[in-house]
Design a protein around this motif. Structure first.
Motif, PDB file in Angstrom:
ATOM      1  N   ALA A   4      -9.310   4.763  -2.802  1.00 21.27           N
ATOM      2  CA  ALA A   4      -9.610   3.339  -2.957  1.00 21.27           C
ATOM      3  C   ALA A   4      -8.362   2.624  -3.459  1.00 21.27           C
ATOM      4  O   ALA A   4      -7.776   3.040  -4.469  1.00 21.27           O
ATOM      5  CB  ALA A   4     -10.757   3.137  -3.922  1.00 21.27           C
ATOM      6  N   ILE A   5      -7.986   1.572  -2.760  1.00 22.34           N
ATOM      7  CA  ILE A   5      -6.822   0.784  -3.151  1.00 22.34           C
ATOM      8  C   ILE A   5      -7.290  -0.505  -3.796  1.00 22.34           C
ATOM      9  O   ILE A   5      -8.302  -1.088  -3.385  1.00 22.34           O
ATOM     10  CB  ILE A   5      -5.904   0.501  -1.933  1.00 22.34           C
ATOM     11  N   SER A   6      -6.555  -0.942  -4.809  1.00 18.25           N
ATOM     12  CA  SER A   6      -6.900  -2.179  -5.509  1.00 18.25           C
ATOM     13  C   SER A   6      -5.633  -2.775  -6.084  1.00 18.25           C
ATOM     14  O   SER A   6      -4.571  -2.132  -6.089  1.00 18.25           O
ATOM     15  CB  SER A   6      -7.914  -1.900  -6.619  1.00 18.25           C
ATOM     16  N   THR A   7      -5.745  -4.009  -6.547  1.00 18.08           N
ATOM     17  CA  THR A   7      -4.597  -4.672  -7.149  1.00 18.08           C
ATOM     18  C   THR A   7      -5.012  -5.367  -8.431  1.00 18.08           C
ATOM     19  O   THR A   7      -6.182  -5.711  -8.633  1.00 18.08           O
ATOM     20  CB  THR A   7      -3.972  -5.714  -6.202  1.00 18.08           C
ATOM     21  N   ASP A   8      -4.024  -5.570  -9.281  1.00 19.07           N
ATOM     22  CA  ASP A   8      -4.206  -6.333 -10.519  1.00 19.07           C
ATOM     23  C   ASP A   8      -3.187  -7.474 -10.482  1.00 19.07           C
ATOM     24  O   ASP A   8      -1.980  -7.232 -10.618  1.00 19.07           O
ATOM     25  CB  ASP A   8      -3.973  -5.425 -11.720  1.00 19.07           C
ATOM     26  N   SER A   9      -3.666  -8.691 -10.313  1.00 23.21           N
ATOM     27  CA  SER A   9      -2.757  -9.823 -10.181  1.00 23.21           C
ATOM     28  C   SER A   9      -2.088 -10.177 -11.512  1.00 23.21           C
ATOM     29  O   SER A   9      -1.059 -10.848 -11.518  1.00 23.21           O
ATOM     30  CB  SER A   9      -3.503 -11.040  -9.635  1.00 23.21           C
ATOM     31  N   HIS A  10      -2.651  -9.753 -12.615  1.00 27.99           N
ATOM     32  CA  HIS A  10      -2.051 -10.057 -13.920  1.00 27.99           C
ATOM     33  C   HIS A  10      -0.782  -9.253 -14.143  1.00 27.99           C
ATOM     34  O   HIS A  10       0.151  -9.715 -14.808  1.00 27.99           O
ATOM     35  CB  HIS A  10      -3.047  -9.787 -15.042  1.00 27.99           C
ATOM     36  N   VAL A  63      -1.658   5.442   4.634  1.00 28.17           N
ATOM     37  CA  VAL A  63      -2.723   6.011   3.803  1.00 28.17           C
ATOM     38  C   VAL A  63      -3.731   4.918   3.485  1.00 28.17           C
ATOM     39  O   VAL A  63      -4.917   5.044   3.780  1.00 28.17           O
ATOM     40  CB  VAL A  63      -2.150   6.615   2.507  1.00 28.17           C
ATOM     41  N   ALA A  64      -3.233   3.842   2.878  1.00 33.34           N
ATOM     42  CA  ALA A  64      -4.106   2.727   2.524  1.00 33.34           C
ATOM     43  C   ALA A  64      -3.252   1.499   2.284  1.00 33.34           C
ATOM     44  O   ALA A  64      -2.179   1.605   1.685  1.00 33.34           O
ATOM     45  CB  ALA A  64      -4.927   3.045   1.280  1.00 33.34           C
ATOM     46  N   ASN A  98       0.740  -7.607 -11.425  1.00 32.15           N
ATOM     47  CA  ASN A  98       1.399  -7.432 -10.120  1.00 32.15           C
ATOM     48  C   ASN A  98       1.530  -5.952  -9.762  1.00 32.15           C
ATOM     49  O   ASN A  98       2.608  -5.461  -9.396  1.00 32.15           O
ATOM     50  CB  ASN A  98       2.771  -8.117 -10.109  1.00 32.15           C
ATOM     51  N   THR A  99       0.424  -5.281  -9.882  1.00 29.34           N
ATOM     52  CA  THR A  99       0.401  -3.837  -9.669  1.00 29.34           C
ATOM     53  C   THR A  99      -0.710  -3.472  -8.690  1.00 29.34           C
ATOM     54  O   THR A  99      -1.801  -4.050  -8.764  1.00 29.34           O
ATOM     55  CB  THR A  99       0.170  -3.087 -10.994  1.00 29.34           C
ATOM     56  N   ALA A 100      -0.396  -2.548  -7.813  1.00 24.70           N
ATOM     57  CA  ALA A 100      -1.404  -1.980  -6.929  1.00 24.70           C
ATOM     58  C   ALA A 100      -1.710  -0.563  -7.394  1.00 24.70           C
ATOM     59  O   ALA A 100      -0.857   0.126  -7.969  1.00 24.70           O
ATOM     60  CB  ALA A 100      -0.913  -1.954  -5.480  1.00 24.70           C
ATOM     61  N   TYR A 101      -2.950  -0.156  -7.139  1.00 24.32           N
ATOM     62  CA  TYR A 101      -3.392   1.174  -7.540  1.00 24.32           C
ATOM     63  C   TYR A 101      -4.019   1.881  -6.348  1.00 24.32           C
ATOM     64  O   TYR A 101      -4.687   1.252  -5.517  1.00 24.32           O
ATOM     65  CB  TYR A 101      -4.434   1.089  -8.653  1.00 24.32           C
ATOM     66  N   LEU A 102      -3.810   3.173  -6.298  1.00 21.76           N
ATOM     67  CA  LEU A 102      -4.492   3.996  -5.301  1.00 21.76           C
ATOM     68  C   LEU A 102      -5.223   5.095  -6.046  1.00 21.76           C
ATOM     69  O   LEU A 102      -4.594   6.010  -6.591  1.00 21.76           O
ATOM     70  CB  LEU A 102      -3.502   4.598  -4.297  1.00 21.76           C
ATOM     71  N   LEU A 103      -6.534   4.977  -6.088  1.00 20.74           N
ATOM     72  CA  LEU A 103      -7.357   6.005  -6.715  1.00 20.74           C
ATOM     73  C   LEU A 103      -7.705   7.030  -5.649  1.00 20.74           C
ATOM     74  O   LEU A 103      -8.292   6.688  -4.627  1.00 20.74           O
ATOM     75  CB  LEU A 103      -8.619   5.379  -7.303  1.00 20.74           C
ATOM     76  N   MET A 104      -7.339   8.260  -5.922  1.00 20.53           N
ATOM     77  CA  MET A 104      -7.546   9.335  -4.956  1.00 20.53           C
ATOM     78  C   MET A 104      -8.543  10.332  -5.541  1.00 20.53           C
ATOM     79  O   MET A 104      -8.239  10.988  -6.544  1.00 20.53           O
ATOM     80  CB  MET A 104      -6.213  10.026  -4.646  1.00 20.53           C
ATOM     81  N   ASN A 105      -9.692  10.405  -4.932  1.00 20.95           N
ATOM     82  CA  ASN A 105     -10.746  11.308  -5.381  1.00 20.95           C
ATOM     83  C   ASN A 105     -10.940  12.446  -4.387  1.00 20.95           C
ATOM     84  O   ASN A 105     -10.534  12.352  -3.225  1.00 20.95           O
ATOM     85  CB  ASN A 105     -12.071  10.546  -5.544  1.00 20.95           C
ATOM     86  N   ASN A 106     -11.591  13.495  -4.869  1.00 21.74           N
ATOM     87  CA  ASN A 106     -11.909  14.641  -4.012  1.00 21.74           C
ATOM     88  C   ASN A 106     -10.697  15.091  -3.208  1.00 21.74           C
ATOM     89  O   ASN A 106     -10.748  15.247  -1.983  1.00 21.74           O
ATOM     90  CB  ASN A 106     -13.071  14.289  -3.076  1.00 21.74           C
ATOM     91  N   GLY A 144       0.817  -1.197   0.000  1.00 19.53           N
ATOM     92  CA  GLY A 144       0.000   0.000   0.000  1.00 19.53           C
ATOM     93  C   GLY A 144       0.848   1.242   0.000  1.00 19.53           C
ATOM     94  O   GLY A 144       1.995   1.212  -0.431  1.00 19.53           O
ATOM     95  N   TRP A 145       0.254   2.319   0.486  1.00 18.25           N
ATOM     96  CA  TRP A 145       0.914   3.610   0.453  1.00 18.25           C
ATOM     97  C   TRP A 145       0.970   4.251   1.834  1.00 18.25           C
ATOM     98  O   TRP A 145       0.014   4.135   2.621  1.00 18.25           O
ATOM     99  CB  TRP A 145       0.196   4.567  -0.497  1.00 18.25           C
ATOM    100  N   TYR A 146       2.091   4.890   2.072  1.00 20.12           N
ATOM    101  CA  TYR A 146       2.293   5.689   3.266  1.00 20.12           C
ATOM    102  C   TYR A 146       2.731   7.084   2.832  1.00 20.12           C
ATOM    103  O   TYR A 146       3.220   7.283   1.726  1.00 20.12           O
ATOM    104  CB  TYR A 146       3.383   5.078   4.155  1.00 20.12           C
ATOM    105  N   ARG A 147       2.543   8.037   3.697  1.00 21.35           N
ATOM    106  CA  ARG A 147       3.081   9.372   3.497  1.00 21.35           C
ATOM    107  C   ARG A 147       3.682   9.827   4.815  1.00 21.35           C
ATOM    108  O   ARG A 147       3.445   9.224   5.850  1.00 21.35           O
ATOM    109  CB  ARG A 147       1.996  10.347   3.013  1.00 21.35           C
TER     110      ARG A 147
END
Length: 119
Positions: free
Chosen positions: A68-74, A48-49, A76-84, A35-38
């Motif tokens: 919102a945090i998510s991953t794609d196993s195909h 963060v998440a 091997n990537t994680a994503y952090l979508l940051m809105n607002n 995940g992500w830290y700051r």
């Protein structure tokens, strides 16, 4: 050691969105958490998440409902979508991966990506 490639930071206006990516060099199913830290005002890591191997999610109170945090196993990537996004979200965001490797706990930090929210 796990290699991380981070991307997706930048400059955005208040209320805008960004998506951070963190691609890792190992099978994502071998990771305990990622995940992500700051860094907070005292330069201490602040969660963060994160997403765990069992799929459980953990968010900082300040970002719950917006990020919102998510991953794609195909890939091997994680994503952090940051809105607002808010000005107080301005920071360097670090991707962090934790796994057990050869019976030892291993923690790897990325180089960080800058997120700047302008008002």
């Amino acid at each position: 050691q796990v290699q991380l490639v981070e991307s997706g930071g930048g400059l955005v206006q208040v209320g805008g969105s960004l998506r951070l990516s963190c691609a890792i060099s190992v099978n994502i199913f071998s990771v305990k958490t990622m995940g992500w830290y700051r860094l907070n005002g005292e330069k201490q890591p602040e969660l963060v998440a994160t997403i765990a191997q069992d799929g459980s999610l953990n968010y900082a109170d300040s970002v719950t409902g917006r990020f919102a945090i998510s991953t794609d196993s195909h890939t091997n990537t994680a994503y952090l979508l940051m809105n607002n996004l808010k000005p107080e979200d301005t920071d360097v965001y670090y991707c962090v991966v934790r796994r057990v490797y050869l019976f030892d706990d291993e923690e790897t930090w990325g180089q960080g990506t800058q997120v700047t929210v302008s008002s």
